[in-house]
Scaffold this motif. Structure first.
Motif, PDB file in Angstrom:
ATOM      1  N   ILE A   1     -85.974  37.105 -57.915  1.00  0.00           N
ATOM      2  CA  ILE A   1     -85.631  36.708 -56.549  1.00  0.00           C
ATOM      3  C   ILE A   1     -86.148  37.790 -55.601  1.00  0.00           C
ATOM      4  O   ILE A   1     -86.274  38.951 -55.978  1.00  0.00           O
TER       5      ILE A   1
ATOM      6  N   MET B   1     -82.425  37.189 -48.571  1.00  0.00           N
ATOM      7  CA  MET B   1     -83.145  36.474 -49.621  1.00  0.00           C
ATOM      8  C   MET B   1     -84.084  35.428 -48.997  1.00  0.00           C
ATOM      9  O   MET B   1     -83.704  34.772 -48.025  1.00  0.00           O
ATOM     10  N   VAL B   2     -85.292  35.305 -49.538  1.00  0.00           N
ATOM     11  CA  VAL B   2     -86.262  34.366 -48.959  1.00  0.00           C
ATOM     12  C   VAL B   2     -86.892  33.477 -50.029  1.00  0.00           C
ATOM     13  O   VAL B   2     -86.958  33.848 -51.206  1.00  0.00           O
ATOM     14  N   THR B   3     -87.382  32.318 -49.598  1.00  0.00           N
ATOM     15  CA  THR B   3     -88.068  31.387 -50.514  1.00  0.00           C
ATOM     16  C   THR B   3     -89.539  31.797 -50.652  1.00  0.00           C
ATOM     17  O   THR B   3     -90.054  32.590 -49.856  1.00  0.00           O
ATOM     18  N   GLU B   4     -90.210  31.211 -51.661  1.00  0.00           N
ATOM     19  CA  GLU B   4     -91.574  31.636 -52.011  1.00  0.00           C
ATOM     20  C   GLU B   4     -92.606  31.337 -50.915  1.00  0.00           C
ATOM     21  O   GLU B   4     -93.686  31.928 -50.903  1.00  0.00           O
ATOM     22  N   ASP B   5     -92.325  30.412 -50.008  1.00  0.00           N
ATOM     23  CA  ASP B   5     -93.311  30.068 -48.973  1.00  0.00           C
ATOM     24  C   ASP B   5     -93.248  31.006 -47.761  1.00  0.00           C
ATOM     25  O   ASP B   5     -94.062  30.889 -46.850  1.00  0.00           O
ATOM     26  N   GLU B   6     -92.277  31.932 -47.750  1.00  0.00           N
ATOM     27  CA  GLU B   6     -92.131  32.843 -46.602  1.00  0.00           C
ATOM     28  C   GLU B   6     -93.225  33.905 -46.605  1.00  0.00           C
ATOM     29  O   GLU B   6     -93.772  34.246 -47.647  1.00  0.00           O
TER      30      GLU B   6
ATOM     31  N   ALA C   1     -83.731  27.694 -45.536  1.00  0.00           N
ATOM     32  CA  ALA C   1     -83.328  27.829 -46.952  1.00  0.00           C
ATOM     33  C   ALA C   1     -83.535  29.266 -47.412  1.00  0.00           C
ATOM     34  O   ALA C   1     -84.447  29.954 -46.938  1.00  0.00           O
ATOM     35  N   VAL C   2     -82.699  29.709 -48.346  1.00  0.00           N
ATOM     36  CA  VAL C   2     -82.889  31.043 -48.950  1.00  0.00           C
ATOM     37  C   VAL C   2     -83.334  30.921 -50.395  1.00  0.00           C
ATOM     38  O   VAL C   2     -83.757  31.904 -51.004  1.00  0.00           O
ATOM     39  N   ILE C   3     -83.228  29.724 -50.950  1.00  0.00           N
ATOM     40  CA  ILE C   3     -83.635  29.548 -52.358  1.00  0.00           C
ATOM     41  C   ILE C   3     -84.162  28.137 -52.581  1.00  0.00           C
ATOM     42  O   ILE C   3     -83.662  27.182 -51.982  1.00  0.00           O
TER      43      ILE C   3
ATOM     44  N   ARG D   1     -81.661  33.184 -62.903  1.00  0.00           N
ATOM     45  CA  ARG D   1     -82.133  33.374 -61.518  1.00  0.00           C
ATOM     46  C   ARG D   1     -81.058  32.908 -60.533  1.00  0.00           C
ATOM     47  O   ARG D   1     -80.801  33.567 -59.520  1.00  0.00           O
TER      48      ARG D   1
ATOM     49  N   LEU E   1     -76.235  38.280 -55.366  1.00  0.00           N
ATOM     50  CA  LEU E   1     -76.789  38.917 -54.156  1.00  0.00           C
ATOM     51  C   LEU E   1     -76.159  38.312 -52.895  1.00  0.00           C
ATOM     52  O   LEU E   1     -75.731  39.027 -51.984  1.00  0.00           O
TER      53      LEU E   1
END
Lengths: 67, 311
Positions: free
Chosen positions: A36, A43-48, B10-12, B204, B211
């Motif tokens: 992560i 926390m951020v998503t993969e497209d950021e 979104a964060v995930i 995950r 977190l």
């Protein structure tokens, strides 16, 4: 930008240039299913996008042994 | 990316569910998954006393956090394994978690009680540390739960743990282990019921939950687990998961729904008796725990006499 990696041992590295989280993980050969990413504490998503000056933390999720 | 339920950032992104969540909806999703597992598998009821086995790692602390938040009667049980600084840090983190929430925590210190920690035990017996560690944990958890009057033991095994165990059992055709692999191990003669409420949630998801909920846990790997086969299995499964999202879930769920019945039919239920040394349930005269510690004592005595070199 400063990258802190807990995978699971702690290490730090400096990377230059803007890129997506997904590309950063690929570059570091880290599986997105087991990591992560937090940018400046969030926390951020993969497209950021990760920008110069951001602080990035990558946390490995996999642990060994039975809980 | 936007959160599916509310449209906020979104964060995930959970590829196995094709779902995107903000912090609030992700926490809610995980809480609901745990509640559903407990209900669907009839793990325990609201009036039962649950002993949560807590190591200081993310999974067990997240589990305890979710169960106490849901209003279950819980207490933690921590085994101080005596694996150097790693065990000391795990103990500190577990105690801090319990103290911050005002939760009851029981502890057993293996070295104080038996004279050797897990690392010392491995040297004394010549057996791999992980094998002695698992055996000690299972024995001590069961004994503590029974002595303290708990109805059920909850452990933090997650989807990755269970899928990796399944892969190992299938690769080696461990039919006995396959017949026992289940998120609920029913109570038996001398055995307290054991349950795994996180069995459908990935590592995950657990790391993300910790977190987002501000749960401090030990990040470092157990020094004995470096190069462990279970980690190889997890990494292999996660390479497949990366290419085909949902594979781990389908692998485990398919086994639990379909194949497990086959292995159960092939496996004879063992006849249990009381260990003649400690009284715990076993299939032999001496239980595996007593055999292990007697072996360690015997080897130590031989070494002390100078007959064989120290291991």
């Amino acid at each position: 930008m400063k990258i802190c990696i807990r995978s699971p041992q702690y290490r730090e590295l400096e990377i230059e240039g803007r890129r997506r989280v997904e590309d950063l993980l690929k570059e570091l050969r880290l599986n997105r299913e087991t990591h992560i990413v937090a940018r400046n504490g969030e926390m951020v998503t993969e497209d950021e996008w990760i920008e110069t000056g951001d602080e990035v933390e990558i946390i490995a999720a996999i642990s060994g042994g039975a809980p | 990316m936007k959160c599916h339920p509310c449209g906020r950032k979104a964060v995930i992104y959970l590829r196995q569910h094709n779902a995107r969540y903000c912090r609030e909806h992700f926490v809610n999703f995980v809480d609901r998954q745990v509640a559903r597992a407990i209900k669907r598998k009839r793990m325990f009821g609201p009036d039962e006393k649950v002993m949560v086995a807590v190591s200081g790692g993310k999974d067990s602390l997240v589990l305890w956090h979710i169960l106490q938040k849901a209003g279950y009667h819980t207490a933690g049980y921590h085994i101080h394994l005596g694996i150097g600084e790693y065990s000391l840090r795990s103990l500190d983190i577990t105690r801090a978690f319990a103290a911050a929430k005002g939760l009851e925590l029981f502890e057993t210190d293996v070295e104080s009680e038996y004279g050797l920690g897990i690392s010392g035990l491995a040297k004394a017996t010549g057996r791999p540390a992980c094998s002695g560690c698992g055996l000690n944990k299972r024995y001590l958890m069961n004994r503590a739960a029974r002595e303290k009057g708990f109805d059920v033991i909850a452990t933090g095994h997650n989807l990755d743990d269970e899928a990796a165990t399944l892969l190992g059992n299938v690769l080696n055709w461990q039919t006995g282990s396959l017949s026992r692999q289940n998120p609920v191990l029913a109570a038996g003669k001398g055995f307290t019921r054991r349950v795994k409420p996180l069995y459908m949630l990935s590592e995950r998801e657990m790391a993300a939950y910790a977190l987002l909920e501000g749960i401090r846990y030990i990040h470092e790997e157990c020094p004995n687990a470096v190069g462990a086969r279970s980690i190889e299995y997890k990494e292999t499964l996660n390479r497949i998961e990366d290419a085909m999202p949902g594979s781990k879930m389908r692998f485990l769920k398919g086994f639990l729904d379909l194949d497990r019945a086959t292995w159960q039919a092939e496996s004879d239920a063992p006849v249990l008796r009381e260990c003649e040394a400690c009284g715990e349930p076993t299939v032999n005269n001496l239980c595996a725990f007593c055999c292990l510690w007697r072996g360690a004592e015997r080897n130590k005595a031989v070494r002390d006499r100078g007959s064989v070199p120290a291991v």
